[in-house]
Design a protein around this motif. Structure first.
Motif, PDB file in Angstrom:
ATOM      1  N   UNK A  53      12.939  -6.297  -5.338  1.00 38.02           N
ATOM      2  CA  UNK A  53      13.735  -7.367  -4.550  1.00 38.02           C
ATOM      3  C   UNK A  53      13.214  -6.880  -2.995  1.00 38.02           C
ATOM      4  N   UNK A  54      12.967  -8.235  -2.370  1.00 36.50           N
ATOM      5  CA  UNK A  54      12.821  -8.308  -1.060  1.00 36.50           C
ATOM      6  C   UNK A  54      13.701  -9.117  -0.373  1.00 36.50           C
ATOM      7  N   UNK A  55      14.384  -9.006   0.544  1.00 36.19           N
ATOM      8  CA  UNK A  55      15.377 -10.120   1.130  1.00 36.19           C
ATOM      9  C   UNK A  55      15.912 -10.841   0.158  1.00 36.19           C
ATOM     10  N   UNK A  56      16.359 -10.241  -0.919  1.00 34.58           N
ATOM     11  CA  UNK A  56      17.327 -11.136  -1.725  1.00 34.58           C
ATOM     12  C   UNK A  56      16.549 -11.612  -2.805  1.00 34.58           C
ATOM     13  N   UNK A 107      13.552 -12.170  -5.715  1.00 38.47           N
ATOM     14  CA  UNK A 107      12.877 -11.344  -6.911  1.00 38.47           C
ATOM     15  C   UNK A 107      11.278 -11.400  -6.811  1.00 38.47           C
ATOM     16  N   UNK A 108      10.762 -10.289  -6.618  1.00 42.49           N
ATOM     17  CA  UNK A 108       9.357 -10.528  -6.759  1.00 42.49           C
ATOM     18  C   UNK A 108       8.661  -9.799  -8.041  1.00 42.49           C
ATOM     19  N   UNK A 109       7.738 -10.676  -8.558  1.00 37.18           N
ATOM     20  CA  UNK A 109       7.160 -10.320  -9.725  1.00 37.18           C
ATOM     21  C   UNK A 109       5.698 -10.004  -9.654  1.00 37.18           C
TER      22      UNK A 109
END
Length: 125
Positions: free
Chosen positions: A59-62, A64-66
């Motif tokens: 999670x980055x700045x709210x 989701x990063x996959x």
């Protein structure tokens, strides 16, 4: 008490280490698993697929990063786990000492825990 034995080692292919070495490694793992089973301490074990098949979520700045591939940039990857139920840490260390990857990587021993209804992590005993 439950312990997870985490096996970290460099990822190799048949081309890089040879089929004979791979066959010997498989034989060593089979013997190790059989010894754990025979001793009645094996709860479960998994050999993991190569790390290039990993999908990592953050999670980055709210948001989701996959990400394809492992997040950690290391020479060694988590290659498998074994969960044992043994009397104490000394017994877990003895089983970890016998894990084949100790010869070519690192073996980590970590106590297991259960998340209870009241929200507290408690050791498995």
């Amino acid at each position: 008490m439950r312990y997870t034995i985490l096996m970290h080692y460099p990822e190799e292919t048949g081309a890089s280490i040879g089929e004979e070495t791979i066959a010997a490694g498989r034989k060593a793992f089979a013997a190790y698993a059989a010894a754990l089973e025979q001793a009645g301490v094996l709860i479960g074990a998994e050999v993991l697929a190569p790390s290039d098949l990993t999908t990592t979520l953050t999670m980055a700045d709210g948001e989701l990063r996959v990400q394809d591939g492992p997040f950690a940039d290391t020479k060694e990857q988590l290659g498998g786990t074994v969960v044992v139920d043994v009397p104490d840490l000394d017994a877990a260390i003895e089983w970890a000492r016998q894990a084949p990857p100790i010869q070519w990587g690192a073996v980590e021993v970590r106590p297991g825990a259960t998340y209870t209804v009241d929200g507290v992590w408690t050791p498995n005993t």
